[in-house]
Design a protein around this motif. Structure first.
Motif, PDB file in Angstrom:
ATOM      1  N   ALA A 158       0.865  -1.183   0.000  1.00 38.88           N
ATOM      2  CA  ALA A 158       0.000   0.000   0.000  1.00 38.88           C
ATOM      3  C   ALA A 158       0.894   1.223   0.000  1.00 38.88           C
ATOM      4  CB  ALA A 158      -0.903  -0.001   1.225  1.00 38.88           C
ATOM      5  N   GLY A 159       0.943   1.921  -1.144  1.00 39.29           N
ATOM      6  CA  GLY A 159       1.751   3.128  -1.242  1.00 39.29           C
ATOM      7  C   GLY A 159       2.892   2.977  -2.215  1.00 39.29           C
ATOM      8  N   ALA A 160       3.013   3.962  -3.127  1.00 36.87           N
ATOM      9  CA  ALA A 160       4.082   3.953  -4.131  1.00 36.87           C
ATOM     10  C   ALA A 160       5.003   5.143  -3.918  1.00 36.87           C
ATOM     11  CB  ALA A 160       3.500   3.963  -5.540  1.00 36.87           C
ATOM     12  N   GLY A 161       5.397   5.352  -2.650  1.00 36.10           N
ATOM     13  CA  GLY A 161       6.444   6.322  -2.353  1.00 36.10           C
ATOM     14  C   GLY A 161       7.790   5.625  -2.402  1.00 36.10           C
ATOM     15  N   TRP A 162       8.814   6.262  -1.828  1.00 40.90           N
ATOM     16  CA  TRP A 162      10.156   5.702  -1.907  1.00 40.90           C
ATOM     17  C   TRP A 162      10.259   4.356  -1.211  1.00 40.90           C
ATOM     18  CZ3 TRP A 162      12.631   7.737  -5.650  1.00 40.90           C
ATOM     19  CH2 TRP A 162      12.475   9.098  -5.959  1.00 40.90           C
ATOM     20  N   ILE A 163       9.710   4.224  -0.012  1.00 43.21           N
ATOM     21  CA  ILE A 163       9.796   2.954   0.705  1.00 43.21           C
ATOM     22  C   ILE A 163       9.040   1.869  -0.057  1.00 43.21           C
ATOM     23  CG2 ILE A 163       9.148   1.727   2.808  1.00 43.21           C
ATOM     24  CD1 ILE A 163      11.536   3.523   3.195  1.00 43.21           C
ATOM     25  N   GLY A 164       7.828   2.180  -0.515  1.00 41.82           N
ATOM     26  CA  GLY A 164       7.044   1.198  -1.247  1.00 41.82           C
ATOM     27  C   GLY A 164       7.757   0.698  -2.486  1.00 41.82           C
ATOM     28  N   LEU A 165       8.358   1.598  -3.248  1.00 41.69           N
ATOM     29  CA  LEU A 165       9.038   1.206  -4.483  1.00 41.69           C
ATOM     30  C   LEU A 165      10.335   0.461  -4.202  1.00 41.69           C
ATOM     31  CD1 LEU A 165       8.518   4.234  -6.899  1.00 41.69           C
ATOM     32  CD2 LEU A 165       7.127   2.173  -6.622  1.00 41.69           C
ATOM     33  N   GLU A 166      11.082   0.886  -3.197  1.00 42.03           N
ATOM     34  CA  GLU A 166      12.333   0.181  -2.904  1.00 42.03           C
ATOM     35  C   GLU A 166      12.058  -1.234  -2.405  1.00 42.03           C
ATOM     36  OE1 GLU A 166      15.079   4.114  -1.940  1.00 42.03           O
ATOM     37  OE2 GLU A 166      14.578   2.738  -0.305  1.00 42.03           O
ATOM     38  N   VAL A 167      11.009  -1.406  -1.603  1.00 42.24           N
ATOM     39  CA  VAL A 167      10.659  -2.757  -1.156  1.00 42.24           C
ATOM     40  C   VAL A 167      10.124  -3.577  -2.325  1.00 42.24           C
ATOM     41  CG1 VAL A 167       9.179  -4.120   0.354  1.00 42.24           C
ATOM     42  CG2 VAL A 167      10.286  -2.058   1.234  1.00 42.24           C
ATOM     43  N   ALA A 168       9.370  -2.942  -3.212  1.00 43.85           N
ATOM     44  CA  ALA A 168       8.897  -3.655  -4.399  1.00 43.85           C
ATOM     45  C   ALA A 168      10.077  -4.189  -5.207  1.00 43.85           C
ATOM     46  CB  ALA A 168       8.037  -2.738  -5.264  1.00 43.85           C
ATOM     47  N   ALA A 169      11.097  -3.356  -5.397  1.00 44.84           N
ATOM     48  CA  ALA A 169      12.279  -3.787  -6.135  1.00 44.84           C
ATOM     49  C   ALA A 169      12.976  -4.935  -5.416  1.00 44.84           C
ATOM     50  CB  ALA A 169      13.231  -2.609  -6.335  1.00 44.84           C
ATOM     51  N   ALA A 170      13.127  -4.819  -4.096  1.00 42.40           N
ATOM     52  CA  ALA A 170      13.767  -5.886  -3.325  1.00 42.40           C
ATOM     53  C   ALA A 170      12.961  -7.179  -3.424  1.00 42.40           C
ATOM     54  CB  ALA A 170      13.917  -5.452  -1.862  1.00 42.40           C
ATOM     55  N   ALA A 171      11.634  -7.078  -3.300  1.00 41.69           N
ATOM     56  CA  ALA A 171      10.777  -8.265  -3.358  1.00 41.69           C
ATOM     57  C   ALA A 171      10.902  -8.971  -4.703  1.00 41.69           C
ATOM     58  CB  ALA A 171       9.331  -7.876  -3.085  1.00 41.69           C
ATOM     59  N   HIS A 204       9.273  -0.374 -12.968  1.00 35.66           N
ATOM     60  CA  HIS A 204       8.802  -1.491 -12.156  1.00 35.66           C
ATOM     61  C   HIS A 204       7.967  -2.474 -12.972  1.00 35.66           C
ATOM     62  CE1 HIS A 204      10.135  -0.565  -8.021  1.00 35.66           C
ATOM     63  NE2 HIS A 204      10.239   0.664  -8.503  1.00 35.66           N
ATOM     64  N   ARG A 205       7.199  -1.975 -13.900  1.00 40.59           N
ATOM     65  CA  ARG A 205       6.433  -2.898 -14.753  1.00 40.59           C
ATOM     66  C   ARG A 205       7.363  -3.803 -15.549  1.00 40.59           C
ATOM     67  NH1 ARG A 205       2.511   1.814 -16.006  1.00 40.59           N
ATOM     68  NH2 ARG A 205       0.671   1.305 -14.735  1.00 40.59           N
ATOM     69  N   GLU A 206       8.483  -3.244 -16.020  1.00 38.13           N
ATOM     70  CA  GLU A 206       9.458  -4.056 -16.752  1.00 38.13           C
ATOM     71  C   GLU A 206       9.996  -5.191 -15.895  1.00 38.13           C
ATOM     72  OE1 GLU A 206      12.524  -1.534 -18.222  1.00 38.13           O
ATOM     73  OE2 GLU A 206      11.160  -0.371 -19.499  1.00 38.13           O
TER      74      GLU A 206
END
Length: 421
Positions: A158-171, A204-206
């Protein structure tokens, strides 16, 4: 004149508090320095929690500001796992610990930081709902991502700020399936606006991340205490084994409020109100880091900045001000992020509506460029993406406030240094 009979107390064991303690000793202060931390870990830096440490590329020991022995070696009285309950401004004391220990201060620094905003929806008591702010959170999340990657599990963020995106990349690097639910039209919309936010969506979609924009979570469903799915306000349901709430952070002002210190309007980010010397409404109490709302003459507004550089620089500035030095805290806001093969640095402040154009220098398609947020031909902010050693020049452009030729700004054949005052 500061002397050895004085006691300076620092509340908050993050980067700002630790660097303030370091600066007091470096500047020759010989009195008592008491540093009170509500975590049991020694003061540490937060960027690795969503970057290198979370990815398993940095060791746990690398996150700490100082070696544990440093505090005793520099005569810093470090109290770990201790919560400050109250400040008595008239008696100039703070009360902390299970036994209510009271200690008198001559100067007090509040570096209490911020805490994750919570999802106010059903299901947040399930075992698979996470936040990321503290080292313990990162340790738990690293274990979760490892399991999700191994089992092809789903993480909803929930949330596409810096933390959300960095965790998305890590995941995704761990191999987990990721869905990001965000109320805005693009990631990072409140920071970068739509022009550059879209670039991060494409990145991120890529890498296989799914986005659900213009929606909010309304419920997390589960069974036997475990997460099964996350529902949104437009009727969608996303399968999930775990959910990360990355919807921002709130300044930890409760101690300052109870002491009667001035607090900024929540509409403007909240925080403890300080002047350019980082003094609160009580001249014997200073504040630094994520928790402060400070006046910035360059942008003609108050700012509350939740980034590493603000803690790194704000703690020492407050310490010098406590010692009576002539201090004006007006650093250009700066932060950085690493996501997949994209590294970036951002300097300045240019929320949507504050600029009239975005100028790109370089190749945005190849993600090697510098973006400038410009108003009336003056640079308000700049972000370099996979382009390095330009931050000082970008900050000179921002500080100089000189009008620039935007065609020259966009032309990579014209040295950027030639445009900076």
């Amino acid at each position: 004149m500061v002397d050895a009979d004085q006691t300076f107390v620092i509340v908050g064991g993050g980067l700002a508090g630790a660097k303030a303690a370091e600066t007091l000793r470096a500047e020759g202060f010989t009195g008592r320095v008491i540093l009170i931390c509500d975590e049991r870990d020694h003061p540490y830096e937060r960027p690795p929690l969503s970057k290198g440490y979370l990815l398993g590329k940095e060791e746990r020991e690398s996150v700490f500001v100082h070696e544990p022995a440093w505090y005793a070696a520099h005569d810093i009285e470090l109290h770990l796992g201790q919560t400050v309950d109250a400040i008595d401004r008239s008696a100039k004391t703070v009360r902390f610990g299970d036994d209510g220990t009271a200690v008198r201060y001559d100067k007090l620094l509040l570096a209490t930081g911020a805490e994750p905003r919570r999802l106010d929806i059903p299901g947040t008591d399930l075992a698979g709902v996470h936040h990321l702010r503290r080292l313990a959170h990162a340790e738990r999340l690293k274990h979760v991502l490892t399991n999700l990657g191994r089992d092809n599990g789903h993480l909803v963020i929930a949330g596409a700020g810096w933390i959300g995106l960095e965790v998305a990349a890590a995941a995704r690097e761990y191999g987990a399936e990721v869905t990001v639910v965000h109320s805005g039209p693009t990631p990072l919309h409140s920071v970068l606006g739509p022009e550059l936010g879209q670039l991060f969506a494409e990145l991120h979609r890529e890498h296989g991340v799914r986005f659900h924009f213009g929606a909010r979570l309304t419920e997390i469903t589960g069974q036997d205490g475990m997460v099964l799915a996350a529902r949104t306000d437009d009727g969608e349901e996303h399968p999930a084994h775990d959910v990360l709430a990355a919807i921002g952070a709130a300044p930890r002002t409760h101690l300052a409020e109870a002491a009667g210190l001035e607090i900024a309007d929540p509409a403007h980010g909240g925080g403890i109100v300080v002047d350019e010397r980082l003094r609160t409404s009580d001249p014997d109490i200073h504040a630094a880091g994520d928790v402060v709302s400070f006046p910035h003459a360059l942008f003609d507004t108050r700012l509350r900045v939740e980034h590493w550089a603000n803690a790194l620089n704000g703690g020492p500035a407050a310490a010098r001000a406590m010692l009576g030095h002539d201090v004006t805290y007006d650093r250009v806001p700066y932060f950085f992020s690493d996501q997949y093969d994209l590294g970036m640095e951002y300097s300045g402040w240019a929320p949507p509506g504050s600029y009239d154009q975005v100028v790109i220098r370089g190749d945005a398609g190849k993600r090697e460029f510098v973006a400038f947020w410009v108003k009336e031909n003056r640079v308000l902010a700049g972000m370099n993406v996979n382009v390095w050693n330009v931050t000082d020049t970008i900050q000179r452009l921002i500080r100089g406030r000189a009008r620039v030729n935007t065609e020259h700004l966009a032309d990579p054949h014209i040295p950027l240094e030639d445009l900076a005052p």
